[in-house]
Design a protein around this motif. Structure first.
Motif, PDB file in Angstrom:
ATOM      1  N   GLU A  18      23.117 -16.963  29.737  1.00 51.76           N
ATOM      2  CA  GLU A  18      21.931 -17.818  29.659  1.00 51.76           C
ATOM      3  C   GLU A  18      21.226 -17.778  30.998  1.00 51.76           C
ATOM      4  O   GLU A  18      21.837 -17.473  32.022  1.00 51.76           O
ATOM      5  N   SER A  19      19.950 -18.139  30.978  1.00 52.66           N
ATOM      6  CA  SER A  19      19.227 -18.306  32.234  1.00 52.66           C
ATOM      7  C   SER A  19      18.134 -19.341  32.031  1.00 52.66           C
ATOM      8  O   SER A  19      17.668 -19.571  30.911  1.00 52.66           O
ATOM      9  N   GLY A  20      17.754 -19.987  33.118  1.00 51.48           N
ATOM     10  CA  GLY A  20      16.710 -20.999  33.069  1.00 51.48           C
ATOM     11  C   GLY A  20      16.893 -22.012  34.177  1.00 51.48           C
ATOM     12  O   GLY A  20      17.756 -21.867  35.038  1.00 51.48           O
ATOM     13  N   SER A  21      16.090 -23.073  34.122  1.00 54.03           N
ATOM     14  CA  SER A  21      16.206 -24.152  35.097  1.00 54.03           C
ATOM     15  C   SER A  21      17.427 -25.017  34.737  1.00 54.03           C
ATOM     16  O   SER A  21      17.972 -24.924  33.636  1.00 54.03           O
ATOM     17  N   HIS A  22      17.829 -25.859  35.662  1.00 53.44           N
ATOM     18  CA  HIS A  22      18.949 -26.755  35.441  1.00 53.44           C
ATOM     19  C   HIS A  22      18.696 -27.641  34.213  1.00 53.44           C
ATOM     20  O   HIS A  22      19.543 -27.761  33.327  1.00 53.44           O
ATOM     21  N   MET A  58      16.652 -27.182  31.668  1.00 52.31           N
ATOM     22  CA  MET A  58      16.633 -26.400  30.446  1.00 52.31           C
ATOM     23  C   MET A  58      18.051 -26.031  29.991  1.00 52.31           C
ATOM     24  O   MET A  58      18.387 -26.167  28.810  1.00 52.31           O
ATOM     25  N   LEU A  59      18.884 -25.634  30.920  1.00 55.82           N
ATOM     26  CA  LEU A  59      20.246 -25.257  30.560  1.00 55.82           C
ATOM     27  C   LEU A  59      21.073 -26.464  30.123  1.00 55.82           C
ATOM     28  O   LEU A  59      21.929 -26.352  29.248  1.00 55.82           O
ATOM     29  N   ASP A  98      15.491 -22.605  41.311  1.00 51.94           N
ATOM     30  CA  ASP A  98      14.349 -22.232  40.471  1.00 51.94           C
ATOM     31  C   ASP A  98      14.819 -21.622  39.156  1.00 51.94           C
ATOM     32  O   ASP A  98      14.286 -21.917  38.100  1.00 51.94           O
ATOM     33  N   ILE A  99      15.816 -20.750  39.254  1.00 53.34           N
ATOM     34  CA  ILE A  99      16.355 -20.122  38.040  1.00 53.34           C
ATOM     35  C   ILE A  99      17.863 -19.953  38.227  1.00 53.34           C
ATOM     36  O   ILE A  99      18.336 -19.603  39.294  1.00 53.34           O
TER      37      ILE A  99
END
Length: 183
Positions: free
Chosen positions: A174-178, A180-181, A162-163
């Motif tokens: 960094e952080s986010g979904s796969h 997004m990254l 999820d994150i």
């Protein structure tokens, strides 16, 4: 470090670690750890049989439950290939087994425990690509509906998270979904 903080092997020097909004220091340590399943890069097996190692997670498990988790963790084929099957002695720390076999048994044990919190620290690192892919699907399914902290170096291992937090030198870069990254 992250997993060790969650397991309360030590406490943070500043800040706090919370579960459901409650500081870990407020929980009874023994009770807290019963709610956590852990599979690490170097799985720990005890100097006993395969069956006894699995039963450490759930002492009253049925034969069908043991077989089910061994199949789901891709361990059933090699376990039934042993002359004594589940009664095979694994040696000190699992020394009679390969790294991949130990990892699959540790995954089976965590699945048998069925914990609300699952900690996976490079849990598929000793597996070849075929086994990793198959077991990753099982772990993704198993992680559904429970809090899962997954530590990994391979992006393929965490793509369904999820994150994702990318850490460097103890800081979040960094952080986010796969997806997004990857962008």
């Amino acid at each position: 470090t992250t997993v060790q903080l969650i397991e309360r092997f030590y406490d943070p020097l500043s800040g706090s670690v919370l579960i459901d909004g409650v500081d870990l220091k407020e929980y009874d340590l023994r009770a807290l750890r019963k709610y956590m399943g852990y599979v690490g890069q170097e799985p720990v097996l005890f100097a006993m049989t395969i069956r006894e190692n699995l039963l450490m997670a759930k002492p009253n498990a049925t034969e069908d439950e043991l077989i089910d988790v061994l199949k789901k963790s891709n361990a059933w084929t090699f376990v039934t290939g042993f002359e004594k099957g589940m009664e095979t002695f694994v040696g000190m720390g699992g020394s009679q087994l390969s790294g991949s076999q130990k990892q699959r048994l540790a995954i089976a044990r965590a699945m048998l425990q069925d914990p609300p919190i699952l900690l996976l620290d490079e849990s598929t690192s000793a597996l070849d690509r075929k086994n990793e892919r198959e077991i990753q699907e099982t772990l993704d399914s198993f992680a559904s509906g429970r809090t899962t902290v997954l530590i990994a170096h391979r992006l393929s291992t965490i793509k369904n998270s999820d994150i994702i937090f990318v850490l460097k030198d103890g800081k979040v870069l960094e952080s986010g979904s796969h997806d997004m990254l990857m962008k």
